[in-house]
Motif scaffolding. Sequence first.
Motif, short mmCIF file in Angstrom:
data_model
loop_
_atom_site.label_atom_id
_atom_site.label_comp_id
_atom_site.label_asym_id
_atom_site.label_seq_id
_atom_site.Cartn_x
_atom_site.Cartn_y
_atom_site.Cartn_z
N THR A 24 0.86 -1.18 0.00
CA THR A 24 0.00 0.00 0.00
C THR A 24 0.90 1.23 0.00
O THR A 24 2.12 1.12 0.11
N VAL A 25 0.30 2.39 -0.06
CA VAL A 25 1.05 3.64 -0.04
C VAL A 25 1.85 3.76 1.26
O VAL A 25 2.96 4.26 1.28
N ASP A 26 1.28 3.27 2.36
CA ASP A 26 1.93 3.38 3.67
C ASP A 26 2.78 2.18 4.03
O ASP A 26 3.27 2.09 5.15
N GLY A 27 2.93 1.22 3.13
CA GLY A 27 3.69 0.01 3.42
C GLY A 27 2.77 -1.20 3.35
O GLY A 27 1.58 -1.08 3.05
N PRO A 28 3.30 -2.39 3.63
CA PRO A 28 2.50 -3.62 3.49
C PRO A 28 1.30 -3.65 4.44
O PRO A 28 1.37 -3.14 5.55
N ALA A 29 0.21 -4.24 3.96
CA ALA A 29 -1.00 -4.44 4.77
C ALA A 29 -1.55 -5.83 4.47
O ALA A 29 -1.31 -6.38 3.40
N VAL A 30 -2.28 -6.39 5.41
CA VAL A 30 -2.85 -7.73 5.25
C VAL A 30 -4.25 -7.62 4.66
O VAL A 30 -5.07 -6.82 5.11
N LEU A 31 -4.51 -8.42 3.64
CA LEU A 31 -5.81 -8.48 2.98
C LEU A 31 -6.35 -9.89 3.12
O LEU A 31 -5.66 -10.85 2.80
N SER A 32 -7.57 -10.02 3.62
CA SER A 32 -8.21 -11.34 3.75
C SER A 32 -8.89 -11.72 2.45
O SER A 32 -9.75 -10.99 1.95
N ILE A 33 -8.49 -12.86 1.90
CA ILE A 33 -9.06 -13.37 0.66
C ILE A 33 -10.15 -14.38 1.05
O ILE A 33 -9.86 -15.36 1.73
N PRO A 34 -11.40 -14.16 0.65
CA PRO A 34 -12.46 -15.11 0.99
C PRO A 34 -12.31 -16.41 0.20
O PRO A 34 -11.79 -16.41 -0.92
#
Length: 74
Positions: A24-34
């Motif tokens: 992301t713009v602010d660094g890595p983020a966790v995204l939950s994949i259904p």
Amino acid sequence: MSVTIDGDLAVTEATLGADVEVPTVDGPAVLSIPSGTQPGKVLRMRGKGVPHLRSDRRGDQLVVLNVEIPKKLK
């Protein structure tokens, strides 16, 4: 303003669901994949996009999911 990125997934991650790290713009983020996610699905990460001009609000980041299908099965 929205930001769009491509996210590559293994077949098992798309089928069973998973938590994946995306930039992301602010660094890595966790995204939950259904579970049961189909190729080409677009997921929205609210407030993870580019900041609005002259405002403290942020846009959304869109993640287009590409499922990596193996060419050769053993």
